[in-house]
Enzyme design. Structure first.
Site, mmCIF file in Angstrom:
data_model
loop_
_atom_site.group_PDB
_atom_site.id
_atom_site.type_symbol
_atom_site.label_atom_id
_atom_site.label_comp_id
_atom_site.label_asym_id
_atom_site.label_seq_id
_atom_site.Cartn_x
_atom_site.Cartn_y
_atom_site.Cartn_z
ATOM 1 N N GLU A 49 32.283 8.721 40.593
ATOM 2 C CA GLU A 49 33.021 9.549 41.551
ATOM 3 C C GLU A 49 32.442 10.959 41.555
ATOM 4 O O GLU A 49 32.544 11.676 40.555
ATOM 5 C CB GLU A 49 34.508 9.598 41.179
ATOM 6 C CG GLU A 49 35.305 10.548 42.071
ATOM 7 C CD GLU A 49 36.719 10.826 41.556
ATOM 8 O OE1 GLU A 49 37.250 10.009 40.774
ATOM 9 O OE2 GLU A 49 37.278 11.873 41.935
ATOM 10 N N ARG A 53 33.793 19.280 45.170
ATOM 11 C CA ARG A 53 34.287 20.584 44.710
ATOM 12 C C ARG A 53 33.178 21.591 44.576
ATOM 13 O O ARG A 53 33.416 22.720 44.139
ATOM 14 C CB ARG A 53 34.953 20.454 43.338
ATOM 15 C CG ARG A 53 36.182 19.623 43.373
ATOM 16 C CD ARG A 53 36.859 19.610 42.024
ATOM 17 N NE ARG A 53 37.633 18.407 41.909
ATOM 18 C CZ ARG A 53 38.166 17.965 40.792
ATOM 19 N NH1 ARG A 53 37.997 18.639 39.672
ATOM 20 N NH2 ARG A 53 38.861 16.866 40.786
ATOM 21 N N THR A 76 38.098 13.965 45.353
ATOM 22 C CA THR A 76 38.715 15.182 45.882
ATOM 23 C C THR A 76 38.697 15.191 47.410
ATOM 24 O O THR A 76 38.473 16.224 48.038
ATOM 25 C CB THR A 76 38.046 16.464 45.316
ATOM 26 O OG1 THR A 76 37.646 16.251 43.956
ATOM 27 C CG2 THR A 76 39.028 17.635 45.331
ATOM 28 N N LYS A 136 45.477 5.681 42.265
ATOM 29 C CA LYS A 136 45.140 6.576 41.155
ATOM 30 C C LYS A 136 46.438 7.228 40.678
ATOM 31 O O LYS A 136 47.229 7.691 41.501
ATOM 32 C CB LYS A 136 44.142 7.621 41.676
ATOM 33 C CG LYS A 136 43.988 8.890 40.852
ATOM 34 C CD LYS A 136 42.770 9.663 41.307
ATOM 35 C CE LYS A 136 42.884 11.147 40.956
ATOM 36 N NZ LYS A 136 41.571 11.814 40.966
HETATM 37 C C1 3PG Z 1 39.944 15.452 38.274
HETATM 38 O O1 3PG Z 1 40.249 15.202 39.421
HETATM 39 O O2 3PG Z 1 39.552 16.550 37.881
HETATM 40 C C2 3PG Z 1 40.038 14.327 37.369
HETATM 41 O O3 3PG Z 1 41.362 14.020 37.236
HETATM 42 C C3 3PG Z 1 39.340 14.526 36.079
HETATM 43 O O4 3PG Z 1 40.178 15.073 35.161
HETATM 44 P P1 3PG Z 1 39.635 15.374 33.697
HETATM 45 O O5 3PG Z 1 38.621 16.466 33.851
HETATM 46 O O6 3PG Z 1 40.847 15.788 32.949
HETATM 47 O O7 3PG Z 1 39.013 14.096 33.199
#
Ligand code: 3PG
Length: 215
Positions: A49, A53, A76, A136
């Site tokens: 994934e 961002r 995201t 999710k």
């Molecule tokens: C996110 O969208 O940032 C994910 O949930 C990842 O989270 P993490 O950095 O706590 O693994």
């Protein structure tokens, strides 16, 4: 080509069953994308994934999309524009922290299978009503962690989850032991410092440990 929510969920379920962990990637330099994907796939984590961002995210997806053995998705996803851009870049699936009707409409219209986020029973039920059987659970730890997800599984056992947010090597197996967890997502397998340093062998080792996790 359009994809129904039910068909999207079937495709997402297959992707979630490829490995116990989906790496959540924040890529700042698209030149890192291909070797990072190769390192993670070599460690046994084929579903990746890439979060939208960073300015480099779409170029990163383009660079990773044809890496052999990989299944590259975009995370995201917030707006219909995100969905169109991710699809155009070659993403094979999408992930979102929550879900809105506009986002779901766009994913279904663009034919981008979505792993949509839910954190409460009502959110999960709204997605289920629309046909999303695979969701999710986000933000997993902040939303109550494994006790909360186990409790949601009482009345809603038909939903399979990929919990994400606050999960790491220390607690991933606890989630994977829940009957309503298919896989977990997390950034711990690709720490920013290792990516920036091009430490691909170390990342493959982290991926190998994650791919061996069992519930
Ligand atoms: C996110 O969208 O940032 C994910 O949930 C990842 O989270 P993490 O950095 O706590 O693994």
């Amino acid at each position: 080509m359009q994809v129904s929510a039910a068909e999207a969920s079937r495709i997402i379920l297959q992707i979630c069953m490829l490995a116990p962990v989906i790496p959540v990637l924040v890529i700042r330099d698209a030149a890192h994308a291909r070797p990072l994907a190769e390192a993670l796939i070599a460690g046994g984590l084929p579903a990746l994934e890439v979060t939208l961002r960073t300015p480099a995210a779409l170029d990163a997806i383009r660079a990773m999309a044809d890496v052999p053995g990989g299944h590259v998705g975009a995370g995201t996803l917030i707006t219909p524009n995100d969905v169109r851009a991710a699809k155009a870049a070659g993403a094979r699936f999408g992930v979102s922290p929550g879900a809105t009707p506009a986002l779901l409409d766009a994913c279904e219209a663009e034919g981008l299978p979505l792993l949509p986020g839910a954190a409460t029973a009502s959110e999960a039920m709204a997605l289920l009503e629309r046909g999303y059987m695979t969701q999710k659970f986000f933000p997993a730890e902040a939303s109550g962690g494994t006790p909360a997800l186990a409790a949601i599984g009482g009345p809603l056992p038909q939903i399979g989850f990929c919990p994400t947010g606050g999960i790491g090597a220390a607690n991933a197996a606890q989630y994977l032991r829940l009957p309503n967890v298919i896989c977990v997502g997390g950034s711990w397998v690709a720490p920013g410092a290792l990516v920036e340093a091009g430490s691909w062998a170390e990342i493959t080792e982290l991926a190998r440990a994650a791919s061996g996790l069992q519930g």
